[in-house]
Design an enzyme around this catalytic site. Structure first.
Site, PDB file in Angstrom:
ATOM      1  N   GLY A  37       0.794  -1.240   0.000  1.00 49.50           N
ATOM      2  CA  GLY A  37       0.000   0.000   0.000  1.00 49.50           C
ATOM      3  C   GLY A  37       0.824   1.287   0.000  1.00 49.50           C
ATOM      4  N   SER A 106      12.643  -0.881  -0.810  1.00 45.81           N
ATOM      5  CA  SER A 106      13.907  -0.790  -0.050  1.00 45.81           C
ATOM      6  C   SER A 106      13.968  -1.913   0.993  1.00 45.81           C
ATOM      7  CB  SER A 106      14.084   0.586   0.602  1.00 45.81           C
ATOM      8  OG  SER A 106      12.901   1.063   1.187  1.00 45.81           O
TER       9      SER A 106
HETATM   10  N1  LIG Z   1      11.809  -8.506  -8.751  1.00 44.55           N
HETATM   11  C1  LIG Z   1      11.068  -7.514  -8.283  1.00 44.55           C
HETATM   12  N2  LIG Z   1      10.963  -7.316  -6.937  1.00 44.55           N
HETATM   13  C2  LIG Z   1      10.217  -6.305  -6.469  1.00 44.55           C
HETATM   14  N3  LIG Z   1       9.529  -5.424  -7.249  1.00 44.55           N
HETATM   15  C3  LIG Z   1       9.593  -5.582  -8.588  1.00 44.55           C
HETATM   16  C4  LIG Z   1      10.355  -6.635  -9.161  1.00 44.55           C
HETATM   17  N4  LIG Z   1      10.237  -6.548 -10.515  1.00 44.55           N
HETATM   18  C5  LIG Z   1       9.449  -5.511 -10.782  1.00 44.55           C
HETATM   19  N5  LIG Z   1       9.057  -4.907  -9.632  1.00 44.55           N
HETATM   20  C6  LIG Z   1       8.283  -3.647  -9.603  1.00 44.55           C
HETATM   21  O1  LIG Z   1       9.206  -2.659  -9.171  1.00 44.55           O
HETATM   22  C7  LIG Z   1       8.714  -1.950  -8.060  1.00 44.55           C
HETATM   23  C8  LIG Z   1       9.732  -1.878  -6.940  1.00 44.55           C
HETATM   24  O2  LIG Z   1      10.635  -0.894  -7.189  1.00 44.55           O
HETATM   25  P1  LIG Z   1      11.454  -0.287  -6.005  1.00 44.55           P
HETATM   26  O3  LIG Z   1      12.406   0.681  -6.584  1.00 44.55           O
HETATM   27  O4  LIG Z   1      10.549   0.209  -4.950  1.00 44.55           O
HETATM   28  O5  LIG Z   1      12.233  -1.579  -5.453  1.00 44.55           O
HETATM   29  S1  LIG Z   1      13.499  -1.693  -4.528  1.00 44.55           S
HETATM   30  O6  LIG Z   1      13.421  -0.636  -3.499  1.00 44.55           O
HETATM   31  O7  LIG Z   1      14.673  -1.582  -5.342  1.00 44.55           O
HETATM   32  O8  LIG Z   1      13.416  -3.017  -3.909  1.00 44.55           O
HETATM   33  C9  LIG Z   1       7.530  -2.731  -7.532  1.00 44.55           C
HETATM   34  O9  LIG Z   1       6.608  -1.730  -7.154  1.00 44.55           O
HETATM   35  P2  LIG Z   1       5.605  -1.896  -5.916  1.00 44.55           P
HETATM   36  O10 LIG Z   1       4.750  -3.081  -6.291  1.00 44.55           O
HETATM   37  O11 LIG Z   1       4.863  -0.600  -5.935  1.00 44.55           O
HETATM   38  O12 LIG Z   1       6.375  -2.100  -4.659  1.00 44.55           O
HETATM   39  C10 LIG Z   1       7.085  -3.593  -8.689  1.00 44.55           C
HETATM   40  O13 LIG Z   1       6.052  -2.945  -9.404  1.00 44.55           O
HETATM   41  N1  LIG Z   2      -5.242  -0.237   3.988  1.00 45.27           N
HETATM   42  C1  LIG Z   2      -4.760  -0.190   2.751  1.00 45.27           C
HETATM   43  N2  LIG Z   2      -3.761   0.649   2.470  1.00 45.27           N
HETATM   44  C2  LIG Z   2      -3.252   0.712   1.222  1.00 45.27           C
HETATM   45  N3  LIG Z   2      -3.689  -0.042   0.183  1.00 45.27           N
HETATM   46  C3  LIG Z   2      -4.681  -0.913   0.419  1.00 45.27           C
HETATM   47  C4  LIG Z   2      -5.258  -1.020   1.711  1.00 45.27           C
HETATM   48  N4  LIG Z   2      -6.230  -1.951   1.657  1.00 45.27           N
HETATM   49  C5  LIG Z   2      -6.253  -2.383   0.391  1.00 45.27           C
HETATM   50  N5  LIG Z   2      -5.348  -1.758  -0.370  1.00 45.27           N
HETATM   51  C6  LIG Z   2      -5.119  -2.017  -1.808  1.00 45.27           C
HETATM   52  O1  LIG Z   2      -3.857  -2.665  -1.934  1.00 45.27           O
HETATM   53  C7  LIG Z   2      -3.205  -2.254  -3.126  1.00 45.27           C
HETATM   54  C8  LIG Z   2      -1.855  -1.675  -2.750  1.00 45.27           C
HETATM   55  O2  LIG Z   2      -1.156  -1.371  -3.937  1.00 45.27           O
HETATM   56  P1  LIG Z   2      -0.011  -0.293  -3.987  1.00 45.27           P
HETATM   57  O3  LIG Z   2      -0.426   0.951  -3.302  1.00 45.27           O
HETATM   58  O4  LIG Z   2       0.437  -0.185  -5.413  1.00 45.27           O
HETATM   59  O5  LIG Z   2       1.120  -0.981  -3.099  1.00 45.27           O
HETATM   60  P2  LIG Z   2       2.688  -0.823  -3.177  1.00 45.27           P
HETATM   61  O6  LIG Z   2       2.976   0.574  -3.661  1.00 45.27           O
HETATM   62  O7  LIG Z   2       3.163  -1.058  -1.777  1.00 45.27           O
HETATM   63  O8  LIG Z   2       3.162  -1.863  -4.126  1.00 45.27           O
HETATM   64  C9  LIG Z   2      -4.110  -1.253  -3.813  1.00 45.27           C
HETATM   65  O9  LIG Z   2      -4.879  -1.926  -4.784  1.00 45.27           O
HETATM   66  C10 LIG Z   2      -4.984  -0.747  -2.665  1.00 45.27           C
HETATM   67  O10 LIG Z   2      -6.266  -0.309  -3.095  1.00 45.27           O
END
Ligand SMILES: Nc1ncnc2c1ncn2[C@@H]1O[C@H](COP(=O)(O)OS(=O)(=O)O)[C@@H](OP(=O)(O)O)[C@H]1O
Ligand SMILES: Nc1ncnc2c1ncn2[C@@H]1O[C@H](COP(=O)(O)OP(=O)(O)O)[C@@H](O)[C@H]1O
Length: 200
Positions: A37, A106
């Site tokens: 989230g 991170s």
């Molecule tokens: N292997 C792997 N592991 C984790 N995440 C992956 C990977 N490949 C692609 N993605 C996508 O890249 C987003 C994470 O980027 P970040 O810069 O936040 O990652 S990190 O801090 O370097 O771990 C992450 O975004 P979030 O889902 O919003 O966290 C993914 O959309």
């Molecule tokens: N309490 C909450 N806080 C944040 N996101 C939530 C929560 N409950 C459900 N969700 C859903 O979870 C998903 C989180 O996705 P996202 O914000 O892209 O996560 P991240 O950036 O950590 O990858 C979204 O689809 C959001 O609507």
């Protein structure tokens, strides 16, 4: 780094820029699993602060990886460099008087410690966006967990690479139980409590 580089003296300092903004600045570092989230909460908080006339900017890991970090992958060293560059950008925003909201997985404690040192501990707040792996997998907003489990995505955090939980974060928002609205309000209130009072 060359020995022949020197810090430049600025005629305007951070306190003066904060004064112009009308509030203190800081860096809010959101860490947590993919799908926990971070982006959703970061976005809501940026909007809430905007509506109150507080200057902030959301630096999202996913966005950074399409620009300044497009040369980086997900192996250990690349994640470290990804974090380092985001911390440097957050520092610039912070010094400009803007509240930088960083949302990036991170996953490594050592890298978050590095970010804190780059930013300086006085301006860094670590916020753990906590969510169980099971719930993140259930949400799977981008279908990435499914791809990671089938082996299409390698080195995926929580599946084939570790996520090291923060040991002593400034704030924990457990989104397994808290709604988006509640989590965002908690964080907005936390930020407001940190920027209250006299400008440094
Ligand atoms: N292997 C792997 N592991 C984790 N995440 C992956 C990977 N490949 C692609 N993605 C996508 O890249 C987003 C994470 O980027 P970040 O810069 O936040 O990652 S990190 O801090 O370097 O771990 C992450 O975004 P979030 O889902 O919003 O966290 C993914 O959309
Ligand atoms: N309490 C909450 N806080 C944040 N996101 C939530 C929560 N409950 C459900 N969700 C859903 O979870 C998903 C989180 O996705 P996202 O914000 O892209 O996560 P991240 O950036 O950590 O990858 C979204 O689809 C959001 O609507």
């Amino acid at each position: 780094m060359s020995k022949h580089i020197h810090w430049q003296k600025h005629l305007i300092n951070q306190a003066q820029r904060e004064k112009l903004m009308g509030h203190k600045s800081l860096v809010i570092w959101l860490t947590g699993l993919s799908g926990s989230g971070k982006s959703t909460i970061g976005n809501h908080v940026e909007q809430q602060l905007y509506q109150e006339g507080i200057h902030s900017f959301l630096l999202d890991g996913d966005d950074m990886r399409q620009g300044i970090n497009k040369d980086l992958g997900f192996k250990r060293e690349d994640r470290t460099e990804n974090t380092r560059r985001i911390a440097e950008i957050a520092t610039v925003l912070n010094q400009a008087g803007i509240i930088a909201i960083v949302s990036t997985i991170s996953p490594f404690k050592e890298d978050r410690e590095m970010a804190k040192n780059i930013i300086s501990k006085d301006y860094y707040s670590e916020v753990y966006i906590k969510c169980s792996l099971e719930e993140c997998e259930r949400r799977d907003p981008k279908g990435l967990y499914q791809k990671a489990k089938s082996g299409e995505i390698k080195q995926f955090t929580g599946v084939s690479q570790p996520y090291q939980e923060p040991e002593d974060p400034d704030l924990i928002l457990d989104t397994t139980y808290l709604s988006v609205q509640k989590s965002s309000h908690h964080l907005t209130n936390y930020i407001k409590s940190q920027i209250e009072g006299e400008i440094r």
